[in-house]
Scaffold this active site. Structure first.
Site, PDB file in Angstrom:
ATOM      1  N   GLU A   1     -30.189  17.874 -10.105  1.00  0.00           N
ATOM      2  CA  GLU A   1     -30.311  17.481  -8.692  1.00  0.00           C
ATOM      3  C   GLU A   1     -31.574  16.661  -8.546  1.00  0.00           C
ATOM      4  O   GLU A   1     -32.630  17.033  -9.067  1.00  0.00           O
ATOM      5  CB  GLU A   1     -30.451  18.686  -7.751  1.00  0.00           C
TER       6      GLU A   1
ATOM      7  N   GLU B   1     -30.762  27.499  -9.377  1.00  0.00           N
ATOM      8  CA  GLU B   1     -32.041  27.804  -8.735  1.00  0.00           C
ATOM      9  C   GLU B   1     -32.216  29.303  -8.439  1.00  0.00           C
ATOM     10  O   GLU B   1     -32.329  29.710  -7.274  1.00  0.00           O
ATOM     11  CB  GLU B   1     -32.214  26.984  -7.446  1.00  0.00           C
TER      12      GLU B   1
HETATM   13  O1  IFM Z   1     -29.395  21.409  -0.681  1.00  0.00           O
HETATM   14  C1  IFM Z   1     -30.174  21.984  -1.682  1.00  0.00           C
HETATM   15  C2  IFM Z   1     -29.317  22.499  -2.814  1.00  0.00           C
HETATM   16  O2  IFM Z   1     -28.368  23.404  -2.359  1.00  0.00           O
HETATM   17  C3  IFM Z   1     -30.174  23.183  -3.847  1.00  0.00           C
HETATM   18  N1  IFM Z   1     -31.268  22.355  -4.259  1.00  0.00           N
HETATM   19  C4  IFM Z   1     -32.059  21.709  -3.243  1.00  0.00           C
HETATM   20  C5  IFM Z   1     -31.159  20.998  -2.257  1.00  0.00           C
HETATM   21  C6  IFM Z   1     -32.015  20.314  -1.166  1.00  0.00           C
HETATM   22  O3  IFM Z   1     -32.766  21.251  -0.489  1.00  0.00           O
END
Ligand code: IFM
Length: 449
Positions: free
Chosen positions: A354, A166
């Site tokens: 994710e 990210e």
């Molecule tokens: O916890 C975070 C993660 O570190 C990165 N992506 C989003 C998740 C939820 O906010």
């Protein structure tokens, strides 16, 4: 109703990141990271939480791997803490820190769990921040040297690599909005950070290929759904700016070798300095794109606030509300995002790296959480992923966020994303209903609609 199956060989897993679970912030020679510095300053984090202890994974690693095995996880995605292995960010290696990841990888392989390793999930060495951090062009070489060191130690056993997780969040929340470490508010630095993150990604891909390391390497982007709040031209234009900042800012250079023109006109003097040849490195072919998807937002034009002159509101699909993060639940947004990626990146392999949700979990007297809300969320998103596969997206894996409850950055320990509950007083792990359900999905390689 009959089970809908995922393609053979579909990779299932759960994900975490170092700072969010490890704790042991100053043990065994670990250096200070920007998140240590940031959380230790009062008022940066809700309730004053820190990652000093977190889930104490550093001390409980072998039990955690045993737990993953009982859940039947085929793969586990974790990140390496850069300041744990290189306390000053470069130079002297902390062997004890590296040993930890060495043992984690060995334990995973012994449990028949495929490790997927992210090099940068935000916990950047403070010493490098003091030398300018990501906006400093030297940060590119610092990262590549760090990557080389980790590859040399782990790539004989790890075959699935991510450079950055990210980069939008790193640059904008960290350098433009001051919400995340290092807590700066400067759009020019944020855009320069973006360029150096991407360039360090490209140079690391080059190193990976030239070094003859075996396996796959890619990058992970947070690609959320963004729709115009209305048909008004101003809202549609605002939506386009948001899309260019969150998606095109990465997809254009990674796949087409240029930055998005409309966005760069809009940001004017905040454009990063780019040198000849940089974009050729950034667009070196990768093996997969990682997509993190959580929510969809409605974008409207707003004359106050942000550089983009845009405002975002949660946009839930009918019948779905918001998660505890205030995010709009919108499973079809995942299908749309994956279709957009297919359109932009061709037939490239994609993993959902994710996906998950924080809901208010209520444990019973044994600590068990019957989190049917999370089950419904995951089920709906997996069905949306299947819709994307049916429409031709080359989706080959899914990682639930997160294996266990953990430190949710500026929001501290309030929001719980885990499949496994963590009792922060005792460190006890208790699989939730969603963990049982997810194990079942994995064993069937499919889902009951
Ligand atoms: O916890 C975070 C993660 O570190 C990165 N992506 C989003 C998740 C939820 O906010």
């Amino acid at each position: 109703m009959s089970t809908r199956h995922f393609p053979d060989g579909f990779l299932w897993g759960a994900a975490t990141s170092a700072y969010q679970i490890e704790g042991a912030w100053n043990e065994d020679g670990k250096g200070e990271g920007i998140w240590d510095r940031f959380t230790h300053r009062v008022y940066n984090i809700l309730e004053g939480d820190t990652g000093d202890v977190a889930c104490d994974h550093y001390h409980r690693m072998s039990q955690d791997v045993a737990l993953m095995k009982t859940l039947g996880l085929p793969s586990y995605s974790f990140s390496v803490s850069w300041p744990r292995v290189l306390p000053q960010g470069r130079g002297a290696v902390n062997e004890k820190g590296l040993d930890f990841y060495d043992q984690l990888v060995d334990n995973l392989l012994a449990a028949n769990i495929l490790p997927k390793v992210t090099l940068n999930h935000w916990d950047y060495p403070q010493a490098l921040q003091d030398a300018g951090g990501w906006p400093n062009r030297d940060s590119v070489d610092w990262f590549v040297e760090y990557a080389r060191m980790v590859f040399d130690r782990l790539a004989d056993r790890v075959t699935l690599w991510v450079t950055h997780n990210e980069p939008w969040v790193i640059a904008f929340l960290g350098y433009a909005l001051g919400i995340h470490a290092p807590g700066l508010c400067d759009y020019s630095q944020a855009y320069q950070a973006i360029h150096h993150l991407l360039l360090s990604h490209g140079k690391t891909v080059q190193l990976f290929r030239q070094g003859g390391y075996q396996g796959e390497i890619g990058i992970v982007l947070n690609l959320e759904g963004a729709l115009p709040a209305s048909q008004r031209e101003a809202d549609q234009a605002a939506r386009q700016r948001v899309y260019e900042e969150t998606a095109s800012l990465f997809l254009d250079p990674l796949f087409n070798g240029h930055y998005p023109g409309m966005l760069f006109d809009w940001i004017g003097g905040h454009q990063p300095r780019v040198q000849a040849g940089d974009l050729d490195l950034i667009k070196l072919p990768i093996d997969f794109l990682g997509v993190n998807y959580y929510r969809t937002e409605a974008i409207s034009h707003a004359t106050s606030g942000s550089l983009l002159k845009a405002e975002a509101a949660p946009l839930s699909a009918p019948g779905w509300g918001q998660t505890e993060m205030g995010w709009g639940v919108n499973p079809a947004g995942l299908t749309a995002t994956l279709l957009d990626v297919k359109e932009r990146c061709g037939n490239l392999k994609v993993y959902i790296t994710e996906n998950g949700c924080a809901f208010r979990d209520t444990p019973d007297e044994r600590g068990f959480v019957a989190d049917w809300g999370r089950v419904n969320f995951l089920r709906a998103h997996l069905l949306a992923a299947l819709d994307a596969i049916d429409a031709g997206v080359n989706l080959q894996g899914y990682y639930a966020w997160s294996l266990m409850d953990n430190f949710e950055w500026a929001k501290g320990y309030g929001p719980r994303f885990g499949l496994v509950r963590v009792d922060y007083d005792t460190g006890r792990r208790i699989p939730k209903q969603s963990a049982r359900w997810y194990s079942e999905v994995i064993s069937q390689n499919g889902i009951n609609p």
